[in-house]
Each structure stands twice: as C-alpha cells, then as structure tokens.
Design a protein around this motif. Structure first.
Motif, PDB file in Angstrom:
ATOM      1  N   VAL A 138       0.846  -1.190   0.000  1.00 19.49           N
ATOM      2  CA  VAL A 138       0.000   0.000   0.000  1.00 19.49           C
ATOM      3  C   VAL A 138       0.884   1.243   0.000  1.00 19.49           C
ATOM      4  CG1 VAL A 138      -1.681   1.328   1.348  1.00 19.49           C
ATOM      5  CG2 VAL A 138      -1.889  -1.165   1.176  1.00 19.49           C
ATOM      6  N   ASP A 142      -3.132   5.315  -0.938  1.00 19.85           N
ATOM      7  CA  ASP A 142      -4.179   4.426  -0.442  1.00 19.85           C
ATOM      8  C   ASP A 142      -4.168   4.304   1.072  1.00 19.85           C
ATOM      9  OD1 ASP A 142      -5.302   3.689  -2.930  1.00 19.85           O
ATOM     10  OD2 ASP A 142      -3.649   2.299  -3.282  1.00 19.85           O
ATOM     11  N   GLN A 145      -7.610   4.634   2.892  1.00 21.28           N
ATOM     12  CA  GLN A 145      -8.462   3.470   2.666  1.00 21.28           C
ATOM     13  C   GLN A 145      -7.944   2.267   3.445  1.00 21.28           C
ATOM     14  OE1 GLN A 145      -8.703   2.174  -1.408  1.00 21.28           O
ATOM     15  NE2 GLN A 145     -10.507   0.906  -1.052  1.00 21.28           N
ATOM     16  N   TRP A 180      -7.040  -6.887  -2.522  1.00 21.73           N
ATOM     17  CA  TRP A 180      -8.091  -6.260  -3.317  1.00 21.73           C
ATOM     18  C   TRP A 180      -8.926  -7.323  -4.019  1.00 21.73           C
ATOM     19  CZ3 TRP A 180      -3.468  -3.806  -2.593  1.00 21.73           C
ATOM     20  CH2 TRP A 180      -3.478  -2.431  -2.355  1.00 21.73           C
TER      21      TRP A 180
END
Length: 271
Positions: A138, A142, A145, A180
């Motif tokens: 990450v 991001d 999130q 994801w």
C-alpha cells in the motif's frame, strides 16, 4: 539464544509497534481521544482516555532492562490515573513476572483478563497462499483506505481510529499490505522491522470477504518482505481460543510456520 532473550526481542518489537501506531496520530485526534504516552522501565505505557473499544490503553515491554517491581507497576498505574483512563491492559511475558506478582496486583487492583498467544518463527521464504485476490504493498495514496479497512475489519469505529493509525503507512520502518477484490480493498495488514524482528502488527479482513484466503496471502507477503529485509525472527500475537472454539488468525499463522512460544495474560487495571 535463551528463551528469555527471544521473549525480550518479541515483546519489545510488539511494544514499539504499538507505540508506532499511537505516535502518528494527528493533533486533533490526540486531543479528541485523550491520548498520552510515556516510557517507564524499558517498556511503553500508552493511554487513550476516550477509547470506546478499551483496546488502546496498554503497557508492555517490561522486565528486560530492569525487573518488574511494585514500584514499577505503581508508576504505570499512577500514569493511568493521571490520564483519567477507565481501563488499561498490562502485558508481561510470563518470564518477566516476579515471585510476588500476586501481592503486587492485589495491591494495585489488577485482575486477570483474556489470554493471548505469542507466536514466532525464524525468517524465511513462504510460498504464496492460493487466493483470487490481489495482494500488494500500500502506498501513501491508499493510506486512508487501508486504515479504514484495518479498523473496520477489527470492528472498531473508523471515525477516529483510522486517522490515528494511518500515518504508519509512510514510516520508513513500516510496510502496509492489502488485498483487493477487483478495485475494492477488502483486507489490510502491516509489518514493522525492529532490529532482528519483523513484528506482524495487525491484520484484518472485512466480514464480507472472509474465508477467501486474504490473511494467509498477507502473511506470506509480509514474511517474504521480512526475509528480504534480513531479519532473524517473525513475531505476532493473537487471542487464545476458548476450549472447543477456533481462532482463524491462529490457524493461519500456524499454517505459515509460526509456533506458539508462550501464553500471556492480559492483566486488567481499573481505577
């Protein structure tokens, strides 16, 4: 290497990871949550006065640079009284507890809580777990999130706790990973390098996507990261399941080669 020395490495890595999470909070979150911290006797003492989860006020990492004594425990509880904390968790490796621990905790009003398992393994390559999810590092873009998924996966309200932990993504000794499903981030995890140890400092999956291999894959990714960093030990902790029950996090760690080093009581202090 002696068990006590291994325990020292594991406990201090965990303590610094928790310190890292709570030391990156923005000033407005520090004020809202009533956060404070100090270092006493080689360990860390973290207070979050307005913590609705009762998770983040913790004291740990003690008994290695100096022994655990009545005076040391008194300093810890005095700090919590000063900060107005309603509940704090004190965590000591079993080998660090003194012979007079029962007398100390009776004097301070410290009671038994749940038990955690401390796990570790020697660093080394771990095969990727099978999953149809995408696993990757990450980046700063991001981070918000990632923090949202991490806190929601643990069932914590994200309004204040996601901003509290978000900053670790950009710290040089930390690496954040996620899973994801298409474009949707559904699981989050982190690892922090502290000397000889890579501390697996938390991982969670959103309820909607559990059972699809995210955590096993994130364990493998972080293990490969740690091996590349040249550490000796991988360290993590999770709750001890009640008799007849299962802890998926524990099962995933055991499958990844972690071994249980010892059980550790969560000692609960209330004013």
């Amino acid at each position: 290497m002696s068990l006590d020395r291994i325990a020292e490495l594991l406990e201090l890595a965990e303590a610094e990871a928790l310190w890292g999470y709570e030391s990156v909070a923005p000033p407005e979150i520090v004020e809202t949550l009533g956060m404070a911290s100090t270092r006493i006797g080689g360990g860390v003492v973290l207070a979050v006065r307005n913590d609705v989860t009762d998770y983040w006020s913790k004291a740990l990492g003690f008994g290695f640079s100096e022994p655990v004594t009545a005076d040391l425990v008194g300093e810890i509880t005095a700090f919590y009284r000063e900060q107005g904390v309603r509940l704090a968790t004190l965590q000591f490796a079993p080998a660090a507890l003194p012979a007079d621990w029962d007398a100390i905790r009776e004097k301070e009003g410290i009671t038994e809580g749940s038990r955690w398992l401390k796990l570790a393994r020697l660093a080394g390559l771990v095969e990727s777990a099978e999953t149809d999810l995408r696993i990757d590092v990450v980046g700063p873009e991001d981070a918000a999130q990632w923090a949202s998924v991490l806190t929601r996966g643990f069932g914590m309200p994200e309004e204040h706790f996601a901003p509290m932990v978000q900053g670790v993504v950009e710290r040089p000794d930390w690496s954040a990973y996620a899973a994801w499903d298409g474009d949707q981030m559904i699981a989050a995890a982190s690892v922090v390098i502290k000397g000889e140890v890579a501390e697996f400092a938390g991982a969670s999956t959103l309820p909607s996507h559990r059972g699809r291999g995210a955590q096993s894959a994130l364990l493998a990714a972080r293990a490969r990261h740690a091996a590349a960093a040249g550490v000796k030990w991988l360290s993590g902790e999770t709750g001890k399941p009640a008799e007849g029950e299962q802890n998926r996090s524990l099962n995933n760690m055991l499958r990844t080669g972690f071994e249980i080093r010892y059980e550790r009581e969560n000692w609960i202090w209330r004013p």
